[in-house]
Design an enzyme around this catalytic site. Structure first.
Site, PDB file in Angstrom:
ATOM      1  N   LEU A  35      13.986   9.625 -45.622  1.00  0.00           N
ATOM      2  CA  LEU A  35      13.212   8.524 -45.042  1.00  0.00           C
ATOM      3  C   LEU A  35      11.867   8.298 -45.720  1.00  0.00           C
ATOM      4  CD1 LEU A  35      13.802   9.227 -41.226  1.00  0.00           C
ATOM      5  CD2 LEU A  35      15.085   7.676 -42.733  1.00  0.00           C
ATOM      6  N   CYS A  36      11.303   7.095 -45.500  1.00  0.00           N
ATOM      7  CA  CYS A  36       9.951   6.767 -45.940  1.00  0.00           C
ATOM      8  C   CYS A  36       8.965   7.488 -45.026  1.00  0.00           C
ATOM      9  CB  CYS A  36       9.688   5.268 -45.857  1.00  0.00           C
ATOM     10  SG  CYS A  36      10.799   4.264 -46.871  1.00  0.00           S
ATOM     11  N   PRO A  37       7.846   8.008 -45.503  1.00  0.00           N
ATOM     12  CA  PRO A  37       7.440   7.966 -46.909  1.00  0.00           C
ATOM     13  C   PRO A  37       7.796   9.239 -47.674  1.00  0.00           C
ATOM     14  CG  PRO A  37       5.597   8.680 -45.580  1.00  0.00           C
ATOM     15  CD  PRO A  37       6.798   8.598 -44.663  1.00  0.00           C
ATOM     16  N   ILE A  38       8.654  10.098 -47.074  1.00  0.00           N
ATOM     17  CA  ILE A  38       8.991  11.362 -47.735  1.00  0.00           C
ATOM     18  C   ILE A  38       9.666  11.100 -49.085  1.00  0.00           C
ATOM     19  CG2 ILE A  38      10.245  13.556 -47.495  1.00  0.00           C
ATOM     20  CD1 ILE A  38       7.917  13.183 -45.513  1.00  0.00           C
ATOM     21  N   ASN A  39      10.502  10.045 -49.146  1.00  0.00           N
ATOM     22  CA  ASN A  39      11.183   9.740 -50.409  1.00  0.00           C
ATOM     23  C   ASN A  39      10.171   9.433 -51.528  1.00  0.00           C
ATOM     24  OD1 ASN A  39      10.455   7.315 -49.207  1.00  0.00           O
ATOM     25  ND2 ASN A  39      12.564   6.659 -48.844  1.00  0.00           N
TER      26      ASN A  39
END
Lengths: 89, 330
Positions: A24-28
């Site tokens: 998921l954003c913002p982990i990506n």
């Protein structure tokens, strides 16, 4: 002409690969950034992203960090494959 | 006579008030221009501090905390329009508070039929969605027009850096929202479709390997420009989308889009002309939106937007794209 330009770059061999499908954003974006930090200038990172939020956000943030997105290709499972050239700004 | 009895009582009351005011060195002009709001509790007021754009330095925060501890109940309330308020303050401390604020070049906010403290989001200075510099224009608008009497009712101004519109420009007497018009440099486009995927309003579609924009759907957020990896999607223009005549409250009015791509410089002349127009066309205590309701927004566009040479939004069809479905009571 559009075709030639894309094909040319698709031949590039990535130095690193990140499959961020399901992330998921913002982990990506954070993982993309951290991986790029470990790489040398001019090296190429391959990133695979989901459609939707990830493809809306990650390329834009990568660009804002000063790196170059070389190609974007749509995959059969609705994901996207990006080739990013590390830039030191 | 009964009447003269009441008058005598009133006169006595007024004299008493004046005496009381002298005792606590109260300046009634300060009170009228606002910032001190009567509470339910006897003799207690809420002191509203002037915080344009919600930006408050650490120095000012310390003074606000000091005022709250010394004269209030050790707490503040953050108003819906970004200002710090100190509740439970006795009117006896007004002068001491005004003095403490003056010492660091600060003041209370405005109330009544005046231009209120303008509000603003972070804007493009550090928000990635931002298209315009909301904070610097907001600060200048506060410096120039804060407290200006309108002759009718309150006048609220806000700034949103992009069409996400966190600062609800549709509910302001004058709202300014950042807007960008994208244009494609075909020779640079690689046909990657990132712009099409990034557009939340489905304003872009691929045709013969290139993105094509539907201007009726595009709301000027600039996402396609920001995402384009080869800078093929660039901005043709950037500026403020202007909304006028909005309000919230008991009887909300959704503002009208009246102009687009307005420059920072034109913001000031637009505010001045609008205040002037409101002063001479408004009636009683009506808000700007009610004046539009009586006279038609076209009159305002003819007399303010056009003379300033701005790009007017006249056609209701051009406004439709900014409107969402919902309960609008027909």
């Amino acid at each position: 002409m559009v075709e030639t330009r894309s094909v040319e770059r698709l031949d590039l061999h990535p130095d690193e690969t990140l499959d961020l499908r399901g992330v998921l954003c913002p982990i990506n974006f954070v993982r993309t950034k951290l991986t790029l930090e470990e790489m040398d200038e001019g090296q190429v990172l391959e990133v695979v992203l989901d459609d939707g939020e990830p493809i809306r956000n990650v390329p834009r943030s990568v660009k804002a960090e000063g790196h170059r997105i070389l190609t974007v290709r749509r995959l059969e499972d609705d994901g996207y494959r990006l080739l990013i050239r590390k830039q030191v700004s | 006579m009964v009447v003269s009895g009441i008058e005598a009582e009133l006169a006595g009351l007024k004299a008493g008030l004046k005496k009381e005011a002298r005792r606590v060195k109260l300046n009634f002009d300060d009170l009228k221009s606002g910032g001190f709001i009567k509470q339910t509790q006897k003799d207690l007021f809420t002191v509203r501090l002037r915080c344009p754009g919600g930006r408050v330095t650490a120095d000012r925060l310390r003074v606000a905390a000091e005022i709250a501890e010394r004269y209030g109940r050790g707490e503040v309330h953050v108003s819906v329009r970004q200002s710090i308020e100190v509740p439970y303050v006795s009117y006896e401390h007004f002068e001491a508070i005004a003095e403490a604020l003056r010492a660091i070049d600060w003041s209370v906010a405005s109330c009544g039929p005046r231009v209120r403290v303008p509000t603003a989001c972070a804007g493009c200075a550090y928000n990635p969605n931002g298209l315009m510099d909301t904070q610097s224009v907001c600060a200048e608008v506060d410096r120039r027009y804060f407290g200006t009497p309108t002759g009718h009712h309150k006048f609220k101004i806000s700034f949103s850096g992009c069409p996400i519109d966190c600062f609800r420009t549709r509910e302001m007497d004058l709202g300014f929202q950042g807007s960008a018009e994208p244009v494609l440099v075909e020779d640079l486009c690689t046909g990657c479709e990132l712009c099409v995927r990034s557009c939340e309003d489905f304003a872009l579609r691929m045709e013969d390997g290139l993105p094509v924009r539907d201007a009726d759907r595009c709301n000027g957020c600039g996402d396609c420009i920001k995402v384009c990896p080869v800078d093929a999607m660039v901005e043709a223009r950037r500026g403020w989308l202007v909304r006028a005549g909005g309000k919230h409250g008991k009887h909300p009015i959704f503002a009208y889009e009246v102009a687009n791509y307005v420059s920072n410089e034109d913001v000031y002349s637009l505010i001045e002309m609008t205040l002037e127009w409101y002063r001479s066309n408004g009636e009683g205590r009506e808000r700007l939106g009610a004046t539009f309701g009586r006279l038609g927004v076209e009159k305002y566009i003819d007399e303010v937007i056009d003379p300033l040479g701005l790009e007017a939004t006249r056609n209701p069809e051009d406004r439709r794209k900014y409107k969402s479905e919902g309960n609008t009571y027909g």
